[in-house]
Design a protein around this motif. Structure first.
Motif, mmCIF file in Angstrom:
data_model
loop_
_atom_site.group_PDB
_atom_site.id
_atom_site.type_symbol
_atom_site.label_atom_id
_atom_site.label_comp_id
_atom_site.label_asym_id
_atom_site.label_seq_id
_atom_site.Cartn_x
_atom_site.Cartn_y
_atom_site.Cartn_z
ATOM 1 N N GLN A 123 0.884 -1.288 0.079
ATOM 2 C CA GLN A 123 -0.046 0.141 -0.058
ATOM 3 C C GLN A 123 0.983 1.366 0.109
ATOM 4 O OE1 GLN A 123 -3.322 0.349 -0.255
ATOM 5 N NE2 GLN A 123 -3.171 2.618 -0.450
ATOM 6 N N GLY A 124 1.951 1.402 0.801
ATOM 7 C CA GLY A 124 2.792 2.288 0.475
ATOM 8 C C GLY A 124 3.522 2.694 -0.712
ATOM 9 N N TRP A 125 3.754 1.726 -1.502
ATOM 10 C CA TRP A 125 4.143 1.797 -2.689
ATOM 11 C C TRP A 125 3.205 2.375 -3.512
ATOM 12 C CZ3 TRP A 125 9.133 2.497 -3.434
ATOM 13 C CH2 TRP A 125 9.915 2.095 -2.469
ATOM 14 N N ILE A 126 1.898 2.124 -3.509
ATOM 15 C CA ILE A 126 0.761 2.453 -4.386
ATOM 16 C C ILE A 126 0.942 3.717 -4.085
ATOM 17 C CG2 ILE A 126 -1.735 2.508 -4.382
ATOM 18 C CD1 ILE A 126 -1.612 -0.188 -3.848
ATOM 19 N N GLU A 127 0.737 4.489 -2.774
ATOM 20 C CA GLU A 127 0.872 5.765 -2.478
ATOM 21 C C GLU A 127 2.080 6.537 -3.079
ATOM 22 O OE1 GLU A 127 0.535 5.593 1.825
ATOM 23 O OE2 GLU A 127 -1.767 4.886 1.855
ATOM 24 N N MET A 128 3.113 5.823 -2.955
ATOM 25 C CA MET A 128 4.329 6.433 -3.481
ATOM 26 C C MET A 128 4.083 6.685 -5.159
ATOM 27 S SD MET A 128 7.119 8.074 -3.245
ATOM 28 C CE MET A 128 8.308 7.315 -1.911
ATOM 29 N N ARG A 134 2.690 13.192 -9.231
ATOM 30 C CA ARG A 134 2.591 14.426 -9.259
ATOM 31 C C ARG A 134 3.650 15.403 -8.804
ATOM 32 N NH1 ARG A 134 -2.417 14.092 -5.092
ATOM 33 N NH2 ARG A 134 -1.258 12.328 -4.424
ATOM 34 N N THR A 135 4.675 14.977 -8.964
ATOM 35 C CA THR A 135 6.033 15.681 -8.333
ATOM 36 C C THR A 135 6.690 15.837 -9.738
ATOM 37 O OG1 THR A 135 6.016 14.452 -6.370
ATOM 38 C CG2 THR A 135 8.010 15.511 -6.983
ATOM 39 N N SER A 136 7.354 17.270 -9.761
ATOM 40 C CA SER A 136 8.249 17.530 -10.807
ATOM 41 C C SER A 136 9.521 16.767 -10.918
ATOM 42 C CB SER A 136 8.461 19.166 -10.878
ATOM 43 O OG SER A 136 9.264 19.228 -11.862
ATOM 44 N N GLY A 137 9.870 16.101 -12.070
ATOM 45 C CA GLY A 137 11.197 15.322 -11.977
ATOM 46 C C GLY A 137 10.933 13.876 -11.069
ATOM 47 N N GLY A 138 9.775 13.744 -10.930
ATOM 48 C CA GLY A 138 9.685 12.484 -10.178
ATOM 49 C C GLY A 138 9.426 11.147 -10.885
ATOM 50 N N ALA A 139 10.031 10.858 -12.275
ATOM 51 C CA ALA A 139 9.783 9.900 -13.151
ATOM 52 C C ALA A 139 10.837 8.848 -12.528
ATOM 53 C CB ALA A 139 10.187 10.115 -14.568
ATOM 54 N N PRO A 140 12.007 9.004 -11.944
ATOM 55 C CA PRO A 140 12.697 7.881 -11.799
ATOM 56 C C PRO A 140 12.275 7.239 -10.490
ATOM 57 C CG PRO A 140 14.160 9.818 -12.106
ATOM 58 C CD PRO A 140 12.894 10.149 -12.304
ATOM 59 N N GLN A 144 10.826 3.482 -9.965
ATOM 60 C CA GLN A 144 11.286 2.659 -8.874
ATOM 61 C C GLN A 144 10.183 2.190 -7.993
ATOM 62 O OE1 GLN A 144 13.138 4.757 -5.352
ATOM 63 N NE2 GLN A 144 13.904 2.644 -4.635
ATOM 64 N N ALA A 145 8.985 2.997 -7.751
ATOM 65 C CA ALA A 145 7.929 2.622 -7.018
ATOM 66 C C ALA A 145 7.221 1.633 -7.769
ATOM 67 C CB ALA A 145 7.103 3.900 -6.681
ATOM 68 N N GLN A 146 7.076 1.872 -9.057
ATOM 69 C CA GLN A 146 6.174 0.826 -10.036
ATOM 70 C C GLN A 146 6.792 -0.567 -9.904
ATOM 71 O OE1 GLN A 146 2.963 1.466 -11.383
ATOM 72 N NE2 GLN A 146 3.193 -0.727 -11.399
ATOM 73 N N TYR A 147 8.030 -0.623 -9.866
ATOM 74 C CA TYR A 147 8.993 -1.782 -9.837
ATOM 75 C C TYR A 147 8.839 -2.397 -8.595
ATOM 76 C CZ TYR A 147 12.935 -4.845 -9.560
ATOM 77 O OH TYR A 147 13.722 -5.977 -9.233
ATOM 78 N N ARG A 148 8.832 -1.694 -7.542
ATOM 79 C CA ARG A 148 8.825 -2.272 -6.115
ATOM 80 C C ARG A 148 7.438 -2.843 -5.693
ATOM 81 N NH1 ARG A 148 13.354 -0.783 -2.846
ATOM 82 N NH2 ARG A 148 12.444 -2.282 -1.166
ATOM 83 N N PHE A 149 6.594 -1.961 -6.237
ATOM 84 C CA PHE A 149 5.026 -2.499 -6.131
ATOM 85 C C PHE A 149 4.829 -4.019 -7.101
ATOM 86 C CE2 PHE A 149 0.791 -2.860 -7.977
ATOM 87 C CZ PHE A 149 0.017 -2.910 -6.916
ATOM 88 N N ASP A 150 5.274 -3.886 -8.200
ATOM 89 C CA ASP A 150 5.088 -5.041 -9.086
ATOM 90 C C ASP A 150 5.798 -6.436 -8.351
ATOM 91 O OD1 ASP A 150 3.623 -3.753 -10.805
ATOM 92 O OD2 ASP A 150 5.161 -3.294 -12.204
#
Length: 157
Positions: A123-128, A134-140, A144-150
């Motif tokens: 759930q924490g990774w979903i929130e991340m 919604r963060t400028s420059g948050g693509a990396p 990472q969050a998507q990878y960890r969630f998966d």
């Protein structure tokens, strides 16, 4: 003889009484922080539901309580995650785009700290993912969050 015996007993009881008071004070403090956290968590759970919009006073009180909790336990994952959620809402409430981006950056930072304490919390990774998107420059961080969630998805049979 009876007087000195009573005095010795009393002197032996004093350290036990002090120890009991110490434990009582610690327990009361723990209960206080649990109630404060429950209050914040409950308040935040209503934000964004139906027609509920918190007052400015409620927003400030909630933020102040989170600051108090984090002052007591700065690395507490639940406190950090709730502060990230609060910061995310601060970004939603503001109309100033630069403030919104700053609140979103802070939310992402707090959520990342919360995830360091419990990296296997899906759930924490979903929130991340939500905050990083919604963060400028948050693509990396989003990647990472998507990878960890998966990676935390249960295996398919």
């Amino acid at each position: 003889m009876g007087y000195s015996h009573s005095l010795r007993r009393f002197l032996l009881v004093i350290p036990l009484l002090l120890l009991a008071l110490l434990f009582l004070g610690g327990g009361a403090r723990h209960v206080y922080f649990d109630l404060a956290y429950t209050s914040v968590d409950t308040e935040l759970s209503f934000w964004g539901r139906e027609d509920y919009t918190p007052t400015q006073r409620t927003i400030e009180r909630t933020g102040a309580t989170l600051d108090l909790l984090l002052g007591h336990r700065p690395e507490h994952a639940d406190y950090l995650a709730r502060q990230a959620y609060w910061l995310s809402w601060q970004g939603f409430f503001t109309t100033d785009i630069s403030q919104r981006l700053e609140f979103n950056r802070q939310a992402t930072q707090r959520q990342h700290l919360a995830l360091r304490a419990r990296p296997a919390y899906r759930q924490g990774w979903i929130e991340m993912i939500e905050y990083a998107s919604r963060t400028s420059g948050g693509a990396p961080l989003l990647a990472q969050a998507q990878y960890r969630f998966d990676a935390l998805l249960p295996p398919t049979l």
